[in-house]
Design a protein around this motif. Sequence first.
Motif, PDB file in Angstrom:
ATOM      1  N   PHE A   1       0.863  -1.178   0.000  1.00  0.00           N
ATOM      2  CA  PHE A   1       0.000   0.000   0.000  1.00  0.00           C
ATOM      3  C   PHE A   1       0.904   1.233   0.000  1.00  0.00           C
ATOM      4  CE2 PHE A   1      -3.361  -2.780   0.759  1.00  0.00           C
ATOM      5  CZ  PHE A   1      -4.570  -2.133   0.943  1.00  0.00           C
ATOM      6  N   VAL A   2       0.589   2.238  -0.812  1.00  0.00           N
ATOM      7  CA  VAL A   2       1.340   3.481  -0.776  1.00  0.00           C
ATOM      8  C   VAL A   2       0.691   4.411   0.247  1.00  0.00           C
ATOM      9  CG1 VAL A   2       0.026   4.541  -2.665  1.00  0.00           C
ATOM     10  CG2 VAL A   2       2.327   5.365  -2.149  1.00  0.00           C
ATOM     11  N   LEU A   3       1.509   5.021   1.085  1.00  0.00           N
ATOM     12  CA  LEU A   3       0.999   5.952   2.094  1.00  0.00           C
ATOM     13  C   LEU A   3       0.829   7.315   1.429  1.00  0.00           C
ATOM     14  CD1 LEU A   3       2.250   6.108   5.751  1.00  0.00           C
ATOM     15  CD2 LEU A   3       1.748   8.184   4.493  1.00  0.00           C
ATOM     16  N   ASP A   4      -0.410   7.819   1.411  1.00  0.00           N
ATOM     17  CA  ASP A   4      -0.725   9.047   0.675  1.00  0.00           C
ATOM     18  C   ASP A   4      -1.469  10.015   1.576  1.00  0.00           C
ATOM     19  OD1 ASP A   4      -1.314  11.008  -1.116  1.00  0.00           O
ATOM     20  OD2 ASP A   4      -2.408   9.746  -2.527  1.00  0.00           O
ATOM     21  N   THR A   5      -0.780  11.078   2.005  1.00  0.00           N
ATOM     22  CA  THR A   5      -1.395  12.068   2.880  1.00  0.00           C
ATOM     23  C   THR A   5      -2.363  12.988   2.146  1.00  0.00           C
ATOM     24  OG1 THR A   5       0.589  13.424   2.579  1.00  0.00           O
ATOM     25  CG2 THR A   5       0.473  12.080   4.571  1.00  0.00           C
ATOM     26  N   SER A   6      -2.378  12.951   0.812  1.00  0.00           N
ATOM     27  CA  SER A   6      -3.330  13.767   0.044  1.00  0.00           C
ATOM     28  C   SER A   6      -4.613  13.015  -0.263  1.00  0.00           C
ATOM     29  CB  SER A   6      -2.695  14.237  -1.266  1.00  0.00           C
ATOM     30  OG  SER A   6      -1.683  15.183  -1.008  1.00  0.00           O
ATOM     31  N   CYS A   7      -4.681  11.749   0.164  1.00  0.00           N
ATOM     32  CA  CYS A   7      -5.865  10.922  -0.070  1.00  0.00           C
ATOM     33  C   CYS A   7      -6.645  10.817   1.228  1.00  0.00           C
ATOM     34  CB  CYS A   7      -5.450   9.537  -0.560  1.00  0.00           C
ATOM     35  SG  CYS A   7      -6.808   8.356  -0.711  1.00  0.00           S
ATOM     36  N   ALA A   8      -7.930  11.084   1.181  1.00  0.00           N
ATOM     37  CA  ALA A   8      -8.732  11.089   2.401  1.00  0.00           C
ATOM     38  C   ALA A   8      -9.168   9.690   2.819  1.00  0.00           C
ATOM     39  CB  ALA A   8      -9.967  11.971   2.213  1.00  0.00           C
ATOM     40  N   GLY A   9      -9.139   8.713   1.931  1.00  0.00           N
ATOM     41  CA  GLY A   9      -9.672   7.397   2.262  1.00  0.00           C
ATOM     42  C   GLY A   9      -8.724   6.261   1.942  1.00  0.00           C
ATOM     43  N   PHE A  10      -9.300   5.166   1.421  1.00  0.00           N
ATOM     44  CA  PHE A  10      -8.553   3.968   1.070  1.00  0.00           C
ATOM     45  C   PHE A  10      -8.830   3.617  -0.392  1.00  0.00           C
ATOM     46  CE2 PHE A  10      -9.791   3.592   5.530  1.00  0.00           C
ATOM     47  CZ  PHE A  10      -8.591   3.292   6.162  1.00  0.00           C
ATOM     48  N   ALA A  11      -7.875   2.961  -1.025  1.00  0.00           N
ATOM     49  CA  ALA A  11      -8.087   2.393  -2.364  1.00  0.00           C
ATOM     50  C   ALA A  11      -7.527   0.980  -2.366  1.00  0.00           C
ATOM     51  CB  ALA A  11      -7.406   3.243  -3.434  1.00  0.00           C
ATOM     52  N   ILE A  12      -8.063   0.132  -3.246  1.00  0.00           N
ATOM     53  CA  ILE A  12      -7.621  -1.254  -3.300  1.00  0.00           C
ATOM     54  C   ILE A  12      -7.724  -1.784  -4.718  1.00  0.00           C
ATOM     55  CG2 ILE A  12      -9.879  -2.313  -2.828  1.00  0.00           C
ATOM     56  CD1 ILE A  12      -8.312  -4.256  -0.934  1.00  0.00           C
ATOM     57  N   GLU A  13      -6.807  -2.654  -5.079  1.00  0.00           N
ATOM     58  CA  GLU A  13      -6.833  -3.330  -6.369  1.00  0.00           C
ATOM     59  C   GLU A  13      -8.036  -4.270  -6.399  1.00  0.00           C
ATOM     60  OE1 GLU A  13      -5.711  -4.489 -10.111  1.00  0.00           O
ATOM     61  OE2 GLU A  13      -4.524  -3.045  -8.953  1.00  0.00           O
ATOM     62  N   PRO A  14      -8.871  -4.235  -7.460  1.00  0.00           N
ATOM     63  CA  PRO A  14     -10.090  -5.062  -7.484  1.00  0.00           C
ATOM     64  C   PRO A  14      -9.838  -6.547  -7.268  1.00  0.00           C
ATOM     65  CG  PRO A  14     -10.135  -3.453  -9.264  1.00  0.00           C
ATOM     66  CD  PRO A  14      -8.782  -3.359  -8.647  1.00  0.00           C
ATOM     67  N   SER A  15      -8.747  -7.077  -7.839  1.00  0.00           N
ATOM     68  CA  SER A  15      -8.473  -8.505  -7.691  1.00  0.00           C
ATOM     69  C   SER A  15      -8.187  -8.865  -6.238  1.00  0.00           C
ATOM     70  CB  SER A  15      -7.289  -8.911  -8.579  1.00  0.00           C
ATOM     71  OG  SER A  15      -6.118  -8.196  -8.205  1.00  0.00           O
ATOM     72  N   VAL A  16      -7.559  -7.961  -5.498  1.00  0.00           N
ATOM     73  CA  VAL A  16      -7.286  -8.214  -4.077  1.00  0.00           C
ATOM     74  C   VAL A  16      -8.578  -8.175  -3.279  1.00  0.00           C
ATOM     75  CG1 VAL A  16      -6.084  -7.347  -2.028  1.00  0.00           C
ATOM     76  CG2 VAL A  16      -4.943  -7.328  -4.254  1.00  0.00           C
ATOM     77  N   ALA A  17      -9.459  -7.217  -3.598  1.00  0.00           N
ATOM     78  CA  ALA A  17     -10.752  -7.159  -2.918  1.00  0.00           C
ATOM     79  C   ALA A  17     -11.555  -8.427  -3.171  1.00  0.00           C
ATOM     80  CB  ALA A  17     -11.523  -5.927  -3.388  1.00  0.00           C
ATOM     81  N   ASP A  18     -11.520  -8.933  -4.403  1.00  0.00           N
ATOM     82  CA  ASP A  18     -12.211 -10.182  -4.725  1.00  0.00           C
ATOM     83  C   ASP A  18     -11.618 -11.346  -3.929  1.00  0.00           C
ATOM     84  OD1 ASP A  18     -13.833  -8.866  -6.529  1.00  0.00           O
ATOM     85  OD2 ASP A  18     -12.588  -9.361  -8.266  1.00  0.00           O
ATOM     86  N   ARG A  19     -10.298 -11.375  -3.850  1.00  0.00           N
ATOM     87  CA  ARG A  19      -9.598 -12.459  -3.150  1.00  0.00           C
ATOM     88  C   ARG A  19      -9.975 -12.496  -1.671  1.00  0.00           C
ATOM     89  NH1 ARG A  19      -4.481 -14.665  -4.653  1.00  0.00           N
ATOM     90  NH2 ARG A  19      -3.431 -15.745  -2.936  1.00  0.00           N
ATOM     91  N   LEU A  20     -10.214 -11.313  -1.082  1.00  0.00           N
ATOM     92  CA  LEU A  20     -10.544 -11.232   0.333  1.00  0.00           C
ATOM     93  C   LEU A  20     -12.043 -11.226   0.585  1.00  0.00           C
ATOM     94  CD1 LEU A  20      -7.883  -8.566   1.413  1.00  0.00           C
ATOM     95  CD2 LEU A  20      -7.833 -11.033   1.856  1.00  0.00           C
TER      96      LEU A  20
END
Length: 507
Positions: A187-206
Motif C-alpha cells: 500500500f502506498v501511504l498518501d497524505t493527500s488521499c482522504a480514504g482507502f483504495a484497493i486493487e479489485p483482484s485483491v478485494a475479490d480475493r478477500l
Amino acid sequence: KDRGKGGRKGGRNKFGDAVSRASVREVKRAGAPPPIPSGDGALVAVACRGGSVGARVWLHRDANVGGDDGWVPHRCELATPEGVEAWVFGEWSRSDVGLLVPGVSHQTHPAGNSCVYRTKRAARASSSNKIFSQPYEGYPTDDDRWPVPTYSLDDTEAAAAVPAARGEGGHVLVAPRLNGQASPGWFVLDTSCAGFAIEPSVADRLGMPAFGELSVVGVSAAALSGAMRRGTTISAGCVNVPAPVYMEQSLAAALRTPPPPVGSDPSAGGGLVGVLGTDFLQHCVVELRAPRRVPGSPTAPSFDVFCFNPAEYEPSDRTSAAWQRVEWIQGVPHVRVKLTVADDGLTGLEPSLEQTLPRGGPHAGTGAGPENPSNIHGSGWEGRLFRLSLGAGGAGAIVSARAAKEWKMVERTVGLQPGGVMSGPGEERSRLARVEPEVVTGRLRRVEFAGGSFDTVRALTHTSGDPPDLALSPHADGALCADLFRGCTLVLDFGRNRIAVLTQQVD
C-alpha cells in the motif's frame, strides 16, 4: 423568472473557471443529469472577495412536493481550485416520514467525470447536538454511530512496526493486514488521499462486497471510476480500524515496487495493491525513519515505519521541540516551511516569511484549530504554506506556477526539462502519461522545518500553469513530496494537528 435553458448557458462563470460539464463518455457510463425544469426559478450566489471561494444555487418551484411554496434546489455549482464542481438534483419527493429528498443527485467533477447517487430509503434521526456539532480537534471519541479503532495492549516499538519499503520515486510503501490476513502486496501511504483504495483482484480475493460507484481524477487528469468495497478490518502496527471502505482502483502498474512483503502469499504476485490515506493516519501517530546511507556501505539504508497508539505515544525531547502545526485545507494537511531558492544574492526575490494569502485564507485558531493556538507546539513557526503530499514521488517538491514566477525559480535554479513518463492509475488500467514539455525542474537551495533542513532539493514547476489534477489550493505555494524525506525522521500526529521533521544530525 422562467429559467428555460438560461441556467445551463455560458461556458465560464464570474470566477474565471470553466463550468463543469459531463463528457459524452461519462454520460454513457453514469447517465445524463436530471433535465432542466420549467417554470419559476431563482438564483442564489455567494463569493468571497477575490473569487477564491464561491457557489451558485439554482432553485425551482416544484408543485409536487408542497410546503414552503415548493422551492427546491435544481443545480449547485461550487468553485474549487481544480475548476467548477456541479451537482444537479431531480425527482424530488417527500418520504414516509415527511423528509424532502431528491431521488437522484448527479455530481460532475471539474475534469468532467461524473457520479450518480440514487435515494433508496430516508429515515429521520432524533434531534441531537452531536449530529450537527462543529468539527473538533483531537482524536475521535467513542460514538455509537460508527465503530471506533482499537489498539493493541503492547505499545512497544516491536508491536508498532509495520513492514515497509521505499518505492521508485521515494514513495512510502507499507503492508497492513487486511481482514486479519497479510497484505498480498504494498500500500502506498498518501497524505493527500482522504480514504482507502484497493486493487479489485485483491478485494475479490478477500471477499470484500462491492456496492455503488465513484469517479475521481488521477494522474494527468485521467478519470478513475470504480465500485466501493467494504472490508472487515485494516491493521498496521498497534492500530486496528474496523469496517474500512475502499474505492476500487487499478494500481498494479502505477509504480515499481520492491519484492512482495515478508509473510505475504507468493502466489498473489505482490506489487502495488492499495492506498492508505488520512482516514487511517488520523487514528495513530506514525513515525517514518529514513536514515542516509552510511558512506562506503554496500547496502541500502534501513527504512522503518511505526504506527503507535496516540494515547501511549511519548515523543522524544527533540521531537517535542520540532513540532509544527498542520493546517487542513479541503481535508489535506498543509505545513509551513522556510525556503531559500538560490544563493545568488537576490534577496528581494526570496520568499518572505509572512506569506500574502488571498482573503479568506487559513489562519491559526480558525476552522480545525483550537481557540488558543499559542498553546500548541509549533504554532509560532512561520513560513510558506505547502501541501504535504507523500503520495507524490520523483521530486522533493512541486512549486506552483504562481510562486515559481514570483520567485523567478526557473531562471535562478538552472531549470531543465525532464524527460520520460510519469505513472499513475487510469480508468480501466494503470496508464503511463508522458511528462509535459511545460514541466521544468530545478534545485531549491534549502527547505527548512522547525526540526532541520534539506539542501539542494529537486523541485518541479509547470511554466504554463498548474494542471487541474495537481489540485493546489490558492493559499499554498506548492507540495512537499515523498522524495524530500530522506536522511530524516518524519512524525505524523494528525489527530493533534502536528508533525515533526528531524533531519539526520552529522557527527
